[in-house]
Scaffold this active site. Structure first.
Site, PDB file in Angstrom:
ATOM      1  N   LYS A  27      47.350  51.717  31.032  1.00  0.00           N
ATOM      2  CA  LYS A  27      45.892  51.823  30.908  1.00  0.00           C
ATOM      3  C   LYS A  27      45.281  51.099  32.083  1.00  0.00           C
ATOM      4  O   LYS A  27      45.873  50.138  32.608  1.00  0.00           O
ATOM      5  CB  LYS A  27      45.415  51.152  29.623  1.00  0.00           C
ATOM      6  CG  LYS A  27      44.107  51.717  29.108  1.00  0.00           C
ATOM      7  CD  LYS A  27      44.346  52.981  28.319  1.00  0.00           C
ATOM      8  CE  LYS A  27      43.062  53.677  27.982  1.00  0.00           C
ATOM      9  NZ  LYS A  27      43.301  54.759  27.003  1.00  0.00           N
ATOM     10  N   ASP A  44      38.944  57.952  30.042  1.00  0.00           N
ATOM     11  CA  ASP A  44      38.758  57.194  28.803  1.00  0.00           C
ATOM     12  C   ASP A  44      37.243  56.952  28.736  1.00  0.00           C
ATOM     13  O   ASP A  44      36.478  57.679  29.401  1.00  0.00           O
ATOM     14  CB  ASP A  44      39.572  55.877  28.838  1.00  0.00           C
ATOM     15  CG  ASP A  44      39.672  55.207  27.470  1.00  0.00           C
ATOM     16  OD1 ASP A  44      40.456  55.669  26.640  1.00  0.00           O
ATOM     17  OD2 ASP A  44      38.943  54.222  27.206  1.00  0.00           O
TER      18      ASP A  44
HETATM   19  O1  2IT Z   1      43.483  56.794  24.902  1.00  0.00           O
HETATM   20  C1  2IT Z   1      43.974  57.834  25.380  1.00  0.00           C
HETATM   21  O2  2IT Z   1      44.985  58.364  24.913  1.00  0.00           O
HETATM   22  C2  2IT Z   1      43.311  58.425  26.552  1.00  0.00           C
HETATM   23  N1  2IT Z   1      42.303  57.900  26.995  1.00  0.00           N
HETATM   24  C3  2IT Z   1      43.891  59.631  27.225  1.00  0.00           C
HETATM   25  C4  2IT Z   1      45.008  59.244  28.124  1.00  0.00           C
HETATM   26  C5  2IT Z   1      45.581  60.364  28.955  1.00  0.00           C
HETATM   27  O3  2IT Z   1      46.424  60.037  29.798  1.00  0.00           O
HETATM   28  O4  2IT Z   1      45.210  61.523  28.788  1.00  0.00           O
END
Ligand code: 2IT
Length: 445
Positions: free
Chosen positions: A124, A164
């Site tokens: 993240k 996100d």
């Molecule tokens: O929390 C999540 O799963 C997302 N923000 C999507 C992450 C992604 O790599 O598509």
């Protein structure tokens, strides 16, 4: 495993990182029994290794705003665990972003991605940059400055970011554009890209659609169906939009959405042009829902309140972490809520979860319910790798299968002796076992 010992030493190392410690505690409590059945995990210190990110990249992002003033923000990428595949997870731009929040999200992402069955590790990233009130040019300059600091750590088989909170198609486009210019390769190192440059059909809808497919499975398990149910949704961003759209398509009635300013109650249901209006509200960049009540008579705006005080059959938190607290949970239960499915990551506080489980309310955690978003990102990676684009039907069919499979994993690992399905336990055990086994197979590294 001595959970208290592990948590105490983590807290001593990372004081004040409350969201991260909250996320770790939830998983440890759920996996304690299975962990203790595997002495080889203990010997390899699997838990101690799993709770620390592989790597954290932190950087200063400096950019110039429209008035010519120099601005500084902090940027991060938490590469949590790549036992199963390349680091994968979204980027969050919000004033509240700090290391604790990104570590909790990266930790959760690792198990979520394992549940999808696709080969993706967990990560993240983000910044305390607030997109609220920023011009398009400012957003672009910030995204470019952010990537200038991060690009060397990314790659299609190394680390693949996505969106996100505060990061949607526009921001992914700007970040990917800069990344591509720097590496001079079209390898699709971001997901959630525009359709004309490697994006996947259904990715914008996927988190919300997947969540509703999961809710359908939860209801089918109880020999029930979603048709005619009333639904409370919080938030009004991409995830809330997709969830509202699919819930409505499936014959349910969504009666709330919310923003930082309060919530809208619309007893007629949020359907048709009202769903499109959510996109308009988001695009204004003001981060408020109040104008909905002026635009659609019959609806009411409740300033400074949360939608959980309304009587509904299904509650879908779609905004942010810890948005449903113990008091909210008591109200939902008192009003006879049947299903609480977290679409936001860690949408419920531990007190709220305790209330749901104690009352045998079917509660499912974000890492299972919202996994359709990252799963479809995984499908976007597959399409990029084979230089093809799949049809919407193909992507949607695979998304549906993946969500059904995640539900099955939760039932398999979360069914208690009295028949109650503890989805939190099921999701955590299933995700944990996959990551633990992948780590065991690759030695002590
Ligand atoms: O929390 C999540 O799963 C997302 N923000 C999507 C992450 C992604 O790599 O598509």
């Amino acid at each position: 495993m001595d959970i208290n010992n592990i948590l105490n030493s983590l807290e001593a190392k990372h004081p004040g990182e409350k969201e991260y410690l909250q996320a770790v505690k939830e998983v440890l409590i759920c996996v304690e029994d299975v962990y203790n059945q595997h002495p080889e995990f203990e010997k390899a210190k699997i838990i101690e290794r799993m709770v620390e990110p592989d790597r954290i990249v932190t950087f200063r992002v400096t950019w110039v705003d429209d008035r010519g003033e120099v601005q500084n923000n902090i940027g991060y990428r938490v590469q949590f665990n790549n036992a199963i595949g390349p680091y994968k997870g979204g980027i969050r731009f919000h004033a509240s972003v700090n290391l604790s929040i990104l570590k909790f999200l990266g930790f959760e992402q690792t198990f979520k991605n394992a549940l999808t069955t696709l080969p993706m590790g967990g990560a993240k990233g983000g910044s305390d940059f607030s997109p609220r009130g920023k011009s398009d040019a400012e957003i672009m300059r910030f995204c470019q400055a952010f990537i200038l600091c991060l690009w060397k750590n990314l790659g299609p088989d190394r680390d693949v970011p996505a969106g996100d909170i505060g990061v949607g198609g526009r921001e992914v486009g700007y970040m990917y554009g800069m990344y591509k210019k720097l590496v001079n390769e079209c390898t699709g190192t971001f997901t959630g890209k525009g359709l004309s440059f490697g994006g996947s059909l259904v990715r914008p809808e996927a988190t919300g659609f997947g969540a509703l497919y999961f809710v359908q499975s939860m209801l089918a398990e109880k020999k029930d169906s979603i048709e005619g149910k009333t639904v409370a949704v919080s938030g009004f961003g991409n995830v809330a939009w997709g969830a509202t759209l699919k819930a409505t398509q499936l014959g349910a009635k969504v009666v709330t959405i919310s923003g930082p300013d309060g919530y809208i109650y619309d007893p007629d249901g949020i359907s048709g042009e009202k769903i499109d209006y959510m996109l308009y509200l988001r695009a204004t960049g003001e981060d408020i829902v109040a104008p909905y009540a002026e635009r659609f008579p019959g609806s009411t705006f409740y300033a400074g309140r949360k939608p959980w005080e309304q009587k509904v059959d299904i509650a879908l938190p779609c905004a942010t972490q810890n948005e449903v607290d113990g008091e909210d949970a008591k109200m939902l239960v008192a009003n006879g809520v049947e299903i609480v499915a977290e679409v936001s990551n860690m949408g419920c506080t531990p007190e709220a979860i305790d209330t749901f489980i104690a009352s045998h309310t079917n509660y499912a955690p974000g890492k299972a319910v919202n996994a359709g978003g990252v799963a479809t990102s995984g499908l976007e990676m597959s399409q990029n790798a084979e230089h093809l684009q799949w049809s919407a039907e193909e992507v949607d069919k695979r998304l549906h299968e993946i969500m059904r499979n995640i539900h099955t994993q939760c039932v398999e690992h979360g069914t208690e002796p009295d028949g109650f399905i503890n989805y939190m336990k099921g999701a955590n055990i299933a995700g944990f076992m996959k990551v633990a086994n992948a780590m065991m197979g690759q030695g002590i590294i």
